[in-house]
Design an enzyme around this catalytic site. Structure first.
Site, mmCIF file in Angstrom:
data_model
loop_
_atom_site.group_PDB
_atom_site.id
_atom_site.type_symbol
_atom_site.label_atom_id
_atom_site.label_comp_id
_atom_site.label_asym_id
_atom_site.label_seq_id
_atom_site.Cartn_x
_atom_site.Cartn_y
_atom_site.Cartn_z
ATOM 1 N N LYS A 284 -4.341 -2.232 13.889
ATOM 2 C CA LYS A 284 -3.891 -1.035 14.613
ATOM 3 C C LYS A 284 -4.383 -1.110 16.055
ATOM 4 O O LYS A 284 -5.531 -1.435 16.324
ATOM 5 C CB LYS A 284 -4.394 0.215 13.898
ATOM 6 C CG LYS A 284 -3.548 0.510 12.666
ATOM 7 C CD LYS A 284 -4.197 1.520 11.787
ATOM 8 C CE LYS A 284 -5.510 0.976 11.284
ATOM 9 N NZ LYS A 284 -6.249 1.943 10.481
ATOM 10 N N VAL B 192 -5.066 -0.396 2.721
ATOM 11 C CA VAL B 192 -5.057 -1.855 2.609
ATOM 12 C C VAL B 192 -6.177 -2.317 1.673
ATOM 13 O O VAL B 192 -5.963 -3.138 0.776
ATOM 14 C CB VAL B 192 -5.214 -2.513 4.006
ATOM 15 C CG1 VAL B 192 -5.438 -4.016 3.881
ATOM 16 C CG2 VAL B 192 -3.995 -2.220 4.877
ATOM 17 N N GLU C 140 0.860 -1.193 0.000
ATOM 18 C CA GLU C 140 0.000 0.000 0.000
ATOM 19 C C GLU C 140 0.894 1.240 0.000
ATOM 20 O O GLU C 140 2.108 1.139 0.222
ATOM 21 C CB GLU C 140 -0.903 0.015 1.241
ATOM 22 C CG GLU C 140 -0.137 0.029 2.559
ATOM 23 C CD GLU C 140 -0.965 0.564 3.740
ATOM 24 O OE1 GLU C 140 -1.610 1.606 3.585
ATOM 25 O OE2 GLU C 140 -0.933 -0.075 4.811
#
Ligand code: PSU
Ligand code: MN
Length: 328
Positions: free
Chosen positions: A180, A127, A46
């Site tokens: 995350k 992503v 990405e």
């Protein structure tokens, strides 16, 4: 810009009255196209993580250099994905790297068509966009830092990253250091189960927590080698499955202990909540707060985990190439 870019899908009937639909066909760099043709390892990347939305300069450039070097030393061709001058690109030249590390707009999977139609100058893929692009050109492995997932308070905000559904629908292996850390990690894992995305611990039994090597949440699948991951993926795909997630703990020396990290996260989320941001702006804002609160320690961890994930992705890509001609 490279003028020899090849168009992967030249199929007739994709353009026609009502617009230049063929403009949505990704332009693949000669190096990536050749590697695909020769069945050599290619790893999709990405660009949001390398833009100023992902990491502050100069760390974003360092992250890019370290990830590319890790892939090359693992004999994998890097395939950066982005929207440049209104075209979807797979595999960027060095001349494009300055642009990649600069200011940009985040492009998720749903934004790709919009970005092409509007001729966006530079859009950084998330992503979800990267997975859609990778699948469109036949790439099987994608490496990143941490995936998006189910946000804390999702029941009220509805904030679930489109990375989730993109993993379910695209036949690509994502390699990440978990999700995350400021997300609702148990809910993220539950959601991946609902979406039938296998989550494979890379030599680990717990879901990694991005900057921390473990969250303490157990995983049900563990793999010791790239060959094992490749075998799982091939069988998953033979049964009609979509994407898989391989989670790799941040190298111990560069990680932050989980209790300490979670305190920092609470602090950072407290600050961003008072800023009334929503949508795509949430993730970059929380990441920026986390950098402040941790005195930059999350940045060092981020560089290390991104590089480490690329190493593992290169191994998996090599194992997949090796198994490409073997029966089921
Ligand atoms: N993890 C990072 N930095 C990032 C991202 C993830 O450390 O910049 C990006 C990725 O591109 C991911 C996106 O796909 O954030 C998810 O955003 P959202 O939560 O808005 O779906
Ligand atoms: Mn979101």
């Amino acid at each position: 810009m490279n003028e020899e870019l090849l168009s992967v899908d030249q199929a007739p009937g994709r353009s026609g009255p009502g617009g230049d639909h063929q403009l949505a066909t990704p332009l693949v760099s000669p190096e990536v196209a050749q590697a695909l043709q020769d069945r050599r390892s290619v790893v999709a990347l990405e660009t949001t993580i390398f833009s100023d939305l992902g990491l502050p300069p100069p760390a974003n450039r360092q992250a890019l250099d370290r990830v590319l070097a890790a892939l090359r030393s693992g004999a994998a061709v890097p395939a950066l994905t982005a929207v440049l001058e209104g075209r979807i690109r797979v595999g960027l030249d060095e001349v494009d790297h300055d642009l990649v590390c600069g200011p940009t707009t985040k492009v998720a999977a749903r934004d790709l068509g919009v970005a092409v139609a509007k001729g966006l100058g530079y859009g950084a893929t998330t992503v979800s966009a990267s997975l859609a692009v990778a699948a469109a050109v036949g790439l099987e492995v994608f490496s990143t830092g941490g995936i998006g997932g189910v946000h804390r308070g999702w029941a009220a905000s509805g904030d679930i990253s489109s990375d989730m559904v993109a993993m379910a629908t695209n036949r690509v292996i994502t390699v990440s250091a978990g999700a995350k850390v400021f997300l609702d990690l148990p809910a993220t894992l539950e959601h991946l189960e609902t979406l039938s995305v296998p989550v494979i611990g890379w030599r680990c039994d717990d879901f990694p927590a991005f900057h921390a090597p473990t969250s303490g949440i157990p995983l049900s699948v563990r793999a010791e080698s790239a060959a094992e991951v490749a075998a799982i993926a091939r069988n998953h795909w033979a049964l009609g499955g979509g994407g898989l997630l391989v989670v790799v703990p941040v190298p111990e020396a560069d990680g932050i202990p989980v209790d300490e990290l979670m305190e920092m996260v609470d602090h950072a989320l407290g600050i961003t909540e008072s800023l009334t941001i929503s949508g795509a702006a949430v993730t970059p804002a929380v990441l920026a707060q986390l950098r402040e609160v941790s005195d930059g320690r999350t940045v060092g961890a981020n560089l290390s985990l991104a590089e480490n994930n690329a190493k593992v992705a290169a191994e998996i890509a090599a194992a997949l190439c090796g198994s490409a001609n073997e029966p089921g």
